[in-house]
Design a protein around this motif. Sequence first.
Motif, PDB file in Angstrom:
ATOM      1  N   VAL A 117       0.847  -1.200   0.000  1.00 55.17           N
ATOM      2  CA  VAL A 117       0.000   0.000   0.000  1.00 55.17           C
ATOM      3  C   VAL A 117       0.879   1.245   0.000  1.00 55.17           C
ATOM      4  N   ASP A 118       0.521   2.223  -0.808  1.00 57.64           N
ATOM      5  CA  ASP A 118       1.202   3.519  -0.782  1.00 57.64           C
ATOM      6  C   ASP A 118       0.655   4.294   0.414  1.00 57.64           C
ATOM      7  N   ILE A 119       1.336   4.155   1.554  1.00 58.72           N
ATOM      8  CA  ILE A 119       0.832   4.742   2.794  1.00 58.72           C
ATOM      9  C   ILE A 119       0.962   6.264   2.785  1.00 58.72           C
ATOM     10  N   ALA A 120       1.782   6.801   1.851  1.00 61.29           N
ATOM     11  CA  ALA A 120       1.951   8.257   1.760  1.00 61.29           C
ATOM     12  C   ALA A 120       0.844   8.908   0.941  1.00 61.29           C
ATOM     13  N   ALA A 164       1.945  -4.045   3.760  1.00 54.92           N
ATOM     14  CA  ALA A 164       3.268  -3.435   3.629  1.00 54.92           C
ATOM     15  C   ALA A 164       3.045  -1.950   3.363  1.00 54.92           C
ATOM     16  N   ALA A 165       3.200  -1.130   4.406  1.00 51.96           N
ATOM     17  CA  ALA A 165       2.929   0.308   4.296  1.00 51.96           C
ATOM     18  C   ALA A 165       4.131   0.978   3.640  1.00 51.96           C
ATOM     19  N   ASN A 166       4.171   0.895   2.313  1.00 52.39           N
ATOM     20  CA  ASN A 166       5.326   1.369   1.555  1.00 52.39           C
ATOM     21  C   ASN A 166       5.342   2.894   1.438  1.00 52.39           C
ATOM     22  N   LYS A 167       6.520   3.410   1.116  1.00 51.97           N
ATOM     23  CA  LYS A 167       6.761   4.863   1.039  1.00 51.97           C
ATOM     24  C   LYS A 167       6.492   5.520   2.394  1.00 51.97           C
ATOM     25  N   ALA A 168       6.784   4.758   3.463  1.00 51.71           N
ATOM     26  CA  ALA A 168       6.502   5.259   4.815  1.00 51.71           C
ATOM     27  C   ALA A 168       7.312   6.515   5.120  1.00 51.71           C
ATOM     28  N   ASP A 169       8.485   6.643   4.514  1.00 52.26           N
ATOM     29  CA  ASP A 169       9.331   7.821   4.763  1.00 52.26           C
ATOM     30  C   ASP A 169       8.717   9.093   4.192  1.00 52.26           C
ATOM     31  N   LEU A 170       7.807   8.941   3.218  1.00 54.33           N
ATOM     32  CA  LEU A 170       7.148  10.108   2.618  1.00 54.33           C
ATOM     33  C   LEU A 170       5.837  10.454   3.312  1.00 54.33           C
ATOM     34  N   CYS A 171       5.366   9.556   4.159  1.00 55.66           N
ATOM     35  CA  CYS A 171       4.059   9.734   4.790  1.00 55.66           C
ATOM     36  C   CYS A 171       4.077  10.914   5.753  1.00 55.66           C
ATOM     37  N   GLN A 172       3.090  11.782   5.644  1.00 58.06           N
ATOM     38  CA  GLN A 172       3.031  12.975   6.486  1.00 58.06           C
ATOM     39  C   GLN A 172       2.530  12.673   7.894  1.00 58.06           C
ATOM     40  N   ASP A 173       1.806  11.554   8.057  1.00 54.09           N
ATOM     41  CA  ASP A 173       1.283  11.181   9.372  1.00 54.09           C
ATOM     42  C   ASP A 173       1.182   9.663   9.460  1.00 54.09           C
ATOM     43  N   LEU A 174       2.220   9.021  10.023  1.00 52.70           N
ATOM     44  CA  LEU A 174       2.251   7.566  10.095  1.00 52.70           C
ATOM     45  C   LEU A 174       1.235   7.004  11.085  1.00 52.70           C
ATOM     46  N   ASP A 175       0.574   7.881  11.837  1.00 49.74           N
ATOM     47  CA  ASP A 175      -0.477   7.412  12.747  1.00 49.74           C
ATOM     48  C   ASP A 175      -1.637   6.778  11.979  1.00 49.74           C
ATOM     49  N   PHE A 210      16.091   5.912   7.051  1.00 54.60           N
ATOM     50  CA  PHE A 210      16.314   5.250   8.344  1.00 54.60           C
ATOM     51  C   PHE A 210      16.097   6.210   9.515  1.00 54.60           C
ATOM     52  N   SER A 211      16.147   7.496   9.258  1.00 56.86           N
ATOM     53  CA  SER A 211      15.876   8.456  10.339  1.00 56.86           C
ATOM     54  C   SER A 211      14.378   8.553  10.628  1.00 56.86           C
ATOM     55  N   LYS A 212      13.547   8.007   9.700  1.00 59.57           N
ATOM     56  CA  LYS A 212      12.098   8.091   9.853  1.00 59.57           C
ATOM     57  C   LYS A 212      11.470   6.750  10.218  1.00 59.57           C
ATOM     58  N   ILE A 213      12.032   5.640   9.708  1.00 59.01           N
ATOM     59  CA  ILE A 213      11.554   4.298  10.054  1.00 59.01           C
ATOM     60  C   ILE A 213      12.764   3.460  10.456  1.00 59.01           C
ATOM     61  N   PRO A 214      12.600   2.508  11.386  1.00 55.11           N
ATOM     62  CA  PRO A 214      13.746   1.795  11.968  1.00 55.11           C
ATOM     63  C   PRO A 214      14.516   0.919  10.996  1.00 55.11           C
ATOM     64  N   SER A 215      13.870   0.406   9.950  1.00 54.27           N
ATOM     65  CA  SER A 215      14.540  -0.421   8.950  1.00 54.27           C
ATOM     66  C   SER A 215      13.754  -0.300   7.656  1.00 54.27           C
ATOM     67  N   THR A 216      14.195  -0.978   6.617  1.00 55.48           N
ATOM     68  CA  THR A 216      13.431  -0.914   5.367  1.00 55.48           C
ATOM     69  C   THR A 216      12.097  -1.636   5.519  1.00 55.48           C
ATOM     70  N   GLY A 217      11.998  -2.551   6.483  1.00 53.63           N
ATOM     71  CA  GLY A 217      10.744  -3.256   6.753  1.00 53.63           C
ATOM     72  C   GLY A 217      10.507  -4.493   5.909  1.00 53.63           C
ATOM     73  N   ILE A 218      11.269  -4.689   4.844  1.00 50.46           N
ATOM     74  CA  ILE A 218      10.999  -5.799   3.919  1.00 50.46           C
ATOM     75  C   ILE A 218      11.191  -7.151   4.606  1.00 50.46           C
TER      76      ILE A 218
END
Length: 395
Positions: free
Chosen positions: A107-110, A221-232, A293-301
Amino acid sequence: MQIGLLGKANVGKSTFFSAATETPVATGNFPFTTIEPNVGVAYVKSDCACKHFDISHKLELCVNGTRFIPVKLIDIAGLVPGAHEGKGLGNQFLDDARQAEVLIHVVDIAGTTDIQGQPVPIGTHDPLKDVAFVQDEFDQWFADILKREWDKITREIDQKRAKLTDGIAKRFTGLGIKDYQVQEVLQKLGLVSRNPKEWKDSDIQVFVKELRKNTKPIIIAANKADLCQDLDVIKKIADVVIPCSAEAELLLRKASKAKIVNYSSGNTNFEIIEGKEILLPQQKALDLVRSIFSKIPSTGIQEILNTAVFDSLKFIAVYPVEDETKLTNKDGVILPDTKLLPQNSTAKDLAGLIHADIAKGFLHAIDCKTKQRISGDQKLKNGDVIKIVSTLSRG
């Protein structure tokens, strides 16, 4: 075992597949970039049994006591609204999805792509709509299978030619659904003793939804999580959801293969190999990964793959050997193979997975950790090392 990978266009599904399998595939911003399903091998990670025995062995799939276990990943084509009605490549999509034991929905979570997969500004599309439409496609698919046979099922039960569980399970055998799974859902919903003639349409909808959740679990798989404005936003998703960046994983795998960085999938960081000359585009790519990596702990894959196999399916890893003292196969390779089995699998189930002939001639098994003989109905545990003793061999 097979893991299905699905998602609408332009969400990073093909990038996820390439990153997980190191298989190049076509990518593009249009609905049917993946016309035929891409099939590749990905790996889940588990502690190797060598740790228990405190031994070292030269095996490519064991790295510092971590075992890489191969699984089949299918990049499924044709997900569009109305797939269950045959729209787009709907029939092919459902046939490919049928073969999967667990599904990863990218899913494009952003919110940078609309429901058809066309690019839109960040945050202007609600990713929850994508999650809902995929769930609805599968629920309607299950409902269609059951509804078109419902009158026949009720007649079979009236004539005492079938029980409710058997009648329903028979219609879902093509999806690999077992009698006991149907029975569990019927009991959970209190429908097991209800006459099917009394079922309302709402009963069928509730039943198929629960059956789908139990037999075709979906990991988001919440992809593009680094671009997401609100991960909540991920807190609003009922399914298991893991933030990820398929692009970052692919970049790191390519850099690792080129011996630019030290990185293993699932790590929370990477190291640039000292003395390695890095070109400006490569440095920019690595800087991008650091910012992710500053926004999510790992790539998540890796976490997504492990969650699909070990948490959603509750599979266990078991190590079959032919020599219980040396822990080797006939060629002398230590702990050569790993088998993934469903929870509560027995020693005889393992024998059948190795070869049908070995299961037919099954005598007993040996638990190599305890050195004790075990019976065919002995339930196995994650990390068990087992020798099967049989009257028949594969030769």
